[in-house]
Each structure stands twice: as structure tokens, then as C-alpha cells.
Scaffold this active site. Sequence first.
Site, short mmCIF file in Angstrom:
data_model
loop_
_atom_site.label_atom_id
_atom_site.label_comp_id
_atom_site.label_asym_id
_atom_site.label_seq_id
_atom_site.Cartn_x
_atom_site.Cartn_y
_atom_site.Cartn_z
N SER A 143 0.85 -1.19 0.00
CA SER A 143 0.00 0.00 0.00
C SER A 143 0.88 1.23 0.00
O SER A 143 2.06 1.18 0.38
CB SER A 143 -0.89 0.00 1.25
OG SER A 143 -1.58 1.23 1.41
N TYR A 156 -3.51 -0.40 10.09
CA TYR A 156 -3.35 -0.70 8.66
C TYR A 156 -1.93 -0.37 8.20
O TYR A 156 -1.29 -1.17 7.50
CB TYR A 156 -4.38 0.12 7.88
CG TYR A 156 -4.47 -0.23 6.41
CD1 TYR A 156 -5.26 -1.29 5.97
CD2 TYR A 156 -3.77 0.50 5.46
CE1 TYR A 156 -5.37 -1.60 4.63
CE2 TYR A 156 -3.85 0.19 4.11
CZ TYR A 156 -4.65 -0.86 3.69
OH TYR A 156 -4.74 -1.18 2.36
#
Length: 252
Positions: A143, A156
Amino acid sequence: MNAPSFSLAGRRALVTGSSQGIGLALAQALAAAGAQVVLNGRDPARLATAATGLRAAGHAAIEVAAFDVTDESAVQAAAAGLGAVDILVNNTGIQRRGPLESMPLADWHAVLQTNLTSAFLVTRAVAPGMIARRRGKIINICSLMSDLARPTTGNYAAAKGGLKMLTRAMCAEWAQHNIQVNGLAPGYILTELTAPLAGDPKFDAWIKGRTPAGRWGCADDLTGACVFLASPAADFINGQILTVDGGLSAVI
């Protein structure tokens, strides 16, 4: 000099979390490049629907494997039944937003288990076969938050940062066996996961203003990079993170 090959003919690919969203788009792209694709998810009905859609689009070599990637026993059993996996895409991911000072431990564990530990479990299950065949491609869906963070995304960012380094650790151990392990790092992509953010006018405007491309990404924006990393054209690329973010991380 011959042109590089992007064909995946004769290769078998497992894409985790591929009944919808980014995973399904990546699975379709790998199939279009010639791979035999195994779709994965926890819901057999949703997987069947996804497989039917891909077959209707002309991709006949589609299988499904319903198992929970966070369950060690289920992963081992599934891997034993799948046979040879030449390409593994660790895509499964969830989000549980909240400030770190009040984040429930259950939300911390859920995101780390799903977004990081699952990649270790699934890869550990298929890597011995790749080592024995001296061939394999592993693509971890990292990500933008493997390197950056925003408030309420601590769990996250921690998971995706860990996945970036797990990618490099896998490269360090398995490059000697002709296995290439790389990360694909999406920026802000419109999916079910990000729909609440895109629905916030203020955040939507911030993303479009912050991204040089001036828009959110879509799942199809990631497919070319995935096929490239899975193909013979990337045989000497290892331990790298390819960011696909419309230029967001390139500017201040």
C-alpha cells in the site's frame, strides 16, 4: 534481441481475496495473460459468482478455493489440495479505522492477522513447491501506507509496512531458488473498502487535489503492473515495491 515476454501461458496463479474488488481485477488480468487462475475467498457463493463472470468473459481456466487465509490449518489443507502454484498474489486485506489511543485490541489483531500474517501463512504453504521447482512469482499487495500514514490508520499502516519488509525478507531467502518476490503498492483506489472515504466530499476533494493525476485510481489501474511482475519480463526484479498511485507519493 527478442522482445520481453509478458505471457503467463502454462502458469498457475492463486490470488487471495479475489471474489471481488482489486483481487478479482488482478485475477482477470492474469487469466487474460494466459494463466490458469485460482480464486480465493471465504464465501463459496460469492466465489462461484466471480468464477462464472470470468468464464463468461472468455477465461475458461478458472478454479475456486474457499478457505480462510488467517486459519493456519485451513491454509495448509488448501495448499495440499491445490497442487503446483507458480504465481501467488497475496491480496486479502481489511480496514478497521480508529485513533490508536482508543483502538480496541480486537481491531488491531484483526488487521494485522488479515493484512500481514495471512501473507506469511499462504506463502509459507506454497513456497516449498516453488523451491522444489526452482521457479515462482510472489506478489504482495502492499500500500501507499507501507511508507506513509494518516490519522486513524495505525493498524493498517503497521500491517502494510510489515508486509513491505516481509516482501524483502522473502526475497533475501528465496531469490537463490529463482523465486521473485515483489510488492505492488496501490494508492487511493476506489473499492468497497474506500467507498466511505470517496463519499466524503472533503476527503474526495483532498485526494483529487493531492494526486497529480487528479483522480482516484481504479482496480484496472493495477492490472498491468501485476501482470508485469508475474511475467518473465520481471525475472531479475526482486524485493521491490512498485507504487501505483497517480503520482501522489512523488510530490509534496
